[in-house]
Design an enzyme around this catalytic site. Structure first.
Site, PDB file in Angstrom:
ATOM      1  N   LYS A   1       0.621  -1.353  -0.007  1.00 15.58           N
ATOM      2  CA  LYS A   1       0.228  -0.185   0.145  1.00 15.58           C
ATOM      3  C   LYS A   1       0.536   1.303  -0.068  1.00 15.58           C
ATOM      4  CE  LYS A   1      -3.916   0.315   2.652  1.00 15.58           C
ATOM      5  NZ  LYS A   1      -4.623   0.143   4.079  1.00 15.58           N
TER       6      LYS A   1
ATOM      7  N   GLY B   1     -34.948   3.555   0.749  1.00 17.54           N
ATOM      8  CA  GLY B   1     -34.038   3.222   0.073  1.00 17.54           C
ATOM      9  C   GLY B   1     -34.130   1.657   0.506  1.00 17.54           C
TER      10      GLY B   1
ATOM     11  N   CYS C   1     -19.847   1.774   8.401  1.00 13.90           N
ATOM     12  CA  CYS C   1     -20.179   2.649   9.675  1.00 13.90           C
ATOM     13  C   CYS C   1     -21.467   2.643  10.647  1.00 13.90           C
ATOM     14  CB  CYS C   1     -20.261   4.032   9.604  1.00 13.90           C
ATOM     15  SG  CYS C   1     -18.135   3.959   9.476  1.00 13.90           S
TER      16      CYS C   1
ATOM     17  N   LYS D   1     -23.235   2.633  -1.744  1.00 13.95           N
ATOM     18  CA  LYS D   1     -23.448   4.275  -2.161  1.00 13.95           C
ATOM     19  C   LYS D   1     -23.215   4.420  -3.115  1.00 13.95           C
ATOM     20  CE  LYS D   1     -22.088   7.606   0.937  1.00 13.95           C
ATOM     21  NZ  LYS D   1     -21.555   8.395   1.236  1.00 13.95           N
TER      22      LYS D   1
END
Ligand code: UDX
Length: 462
Positions: free
Chosen positions: A35, A256, A263, A324
């Site tokens: 990373k 929705g 979270c 999302k």
């Protein structure tokens, strides 16, 4: 200010980049050598709009760097922020603090001079106390204070959330720590962002209380959506009428398929565990978790109903897989339980997502993935709009209607204009808006049915 950020996930990476653009010297620290090597080459481990340019600019000024060398970064820092993951433990849903405490031990080994150690990860109340104990035990000679500075950024707009937050919360029981942190956030205070200064435990709880409240708000509007479908109301208008009341606010009132992500599901569960440990029931949050889990699974029935109740051997195109838009994150995405339930019912799944397919592939079996949304919908018996990506919301309905086998559209995000959808010959199913023909109950005010309902044991106990 010299800031070392331990853990280069969403929060760590965005925080490091933003601190650097404010003129602080930020070092992002991570154990993952791959990373760090990629970041040094300008390659990001996550998809987050605007972050790549921000990082490139900050690296060029010399204010931002990345390293795997915790000891050197900590020794040089005035402030060390812990932004490592706190995933839910499999056995009980409690936040797993192993990475946080391991970071505290490493920090202890390298502290020099007065250092403020700050938790940015979402950690249960009292975690700061334990970090203080770990460092104090390992280094009785060290001059340090532990503070809490929770982050409220949303994936997909994390940079904007960091640069223009509704508020900054700084929790410290030590005056020097409080002052140092206030200096870090001075650029935001100057432009009028409220800085809430509290004791450390209060700051730790604010983060959970805020996230759990938003999760409850979403579950609330989702239940209203179900009621809207039964009584023939429109949940979008209900949300508008509610949200304009400034005491309620318009945020998190989009009905929705249930909330997902890294979270809300994790934080609600962790807060519930904390409340149980302290013998303080949080029934509203508990019910909201149950309602959300059940809702994600129930969405499959909506799809099967829209297909006429016959699932076996049919295929459905799922457009949007991430929890999302503007993220490649698949954690707790409602698309996962939906797809699994549809597969159990015998449906073949075709799927497309603009950014999330690589992560989705690792989580879903027997799904045919397509790079192109129209190709995905080609020959399908129904199209499900699961995530409201801008590019999916602007799909050409005419073209879509030509490629599907059956023009059935299930829009879980109010992404399309219903009149347009119907103009192109689609049968539309959405959330919280029932066509007149689907109204299940028609109860006149003052009717005997209403009277009976009002005097049912459930109502009477309220
Ligand atoms: C959330 C919080 O918003 C942020 O403050 C926190 O610190 C991290 O968690 P995030 O998980 O990135 O951010 O996304 P968010 O935009 O809040 O959406 C979470 C979930 O709720 C998504 O699945 C979303 O689709 C759903 N949601 C959100 C709704 O169903 N309706 C809404 O009105 C808002």
């Amino acid at each position: 200010m010299k800031i070392a950020i331990i853990g280069i996930g969403y929060v760590g990476l965005v925080s490091a980049a933003c601190f650097a653009t404010w003129g602080h010297e930020a070092v992002g620290v991570d154990k993952d050598t791959g990373k760090i090597a990629a970041l040094r080459l300008g390659r990001l481990p996550i998809y987050e709009p605007g972050l790549d340019q921000l990082i490139a600019g900050a690296v060029e000024t010399g204010n931002l760097s990345f390293t795997t060398d915790t000891a050197t970064a900590v020794a040089a820092a005035d402030i060390v922020m812990i932004a490592v993951g706190t995933p839910p433990r499999l056995r009980d849903g409690e936040a797993d603090l192993a990475f946080v405490y391991a970071a505290a031990k490493e920090i202890a080994a390298s502290i020099t001079g007065l250092t403020v150690v700050v938790t940015k990860s979402t950690v249960p109340v009292g975690t700061g106390d334990e970090i203080e104990r770990i460092i104090g035990r390992a280094r009785p000679d060290a001059r340090f204070a532990v503070a809490s500075n929770p982050e409220f950024l949303r994936e997909g707009c994390a940079v904007a959330d960091f640069q223009k937050p509704d508020r900054v919360v700084l929790g410290a029981d030590d005056r020097r720590a409080q002052e140092l942190l206030q200096a870090v956030y001075e650029p935001l205070r100057r432009v009028g962002v409220p800085i809430v200064t509290t004791r450390r435990r209060t700051a730790e709880l604010i983060k959970y209380a805020a996230n759990a409240f938003l999760a409850v708000k979403i579950s609330y509007i989702n239940e209203m959506a179900d009621l809207c479908e039964s009584v023939g109301a429109d949940v979008r208008e209900v949300a508008l009428g509610m949200g304009l009341d400034h005491r309620i606010g318009a945020g998190c009132l989009n009905a929705g398929p249930g909330y997902g992500g890294s979270c809300f599901p994790k934080d609600t569960l962790a807060l519930l565990r904390t409340s149980q440990d302290h013998g303080v029931p949080l029934r509203i949050i508990q019910e909201s978790i149950v309602a959300n889990d059940a809702r994600k699974r129930r969405m499959a029935l909506k799809v099967i109903d829209a297909l006429g109740g016959d699932a076996d051997g049919r295929s459905v195109a799922i457009l949007g897989l991430t929890f999302k838009p503007e993220t490649d994150d698949m954690r707790e995405a409602p698309s996962i339980p939906l797809i699994e339930a549809l597969q159990r019912a015998g449906l073949k799944i075709r799927a497309h997502d603009p950014q999330g397919m690589e992560n989705a592939r690792a989580l879903l079996d027997d799904v045919e993935f397509f790079d192109d949304a129209y190709e995905c919908a080609s020959g399908a018996d129904g199209v499900v709009l699961m995530t409201d990506w801008a590019c999916l919301k602007s799909l050409d309905l005419e073209r879509l209607s030509r490629v599907v086998r059956k023009p059935t559209l299930i829009d879980f995000r109010h992404a399309f204009d219903p009149a347009e959808v119907r103009k192109h010959g689609f049968a539309l199913t959405s959330i919280g808006v029932a066509p007149d023909t689907q109204i299940k109950t028609t109860i006149r005010p003052h009717s005997p049915v209403l009277h009976a309902l009002r005097h049912s044991p459930v109502m009477e106990s309220n």
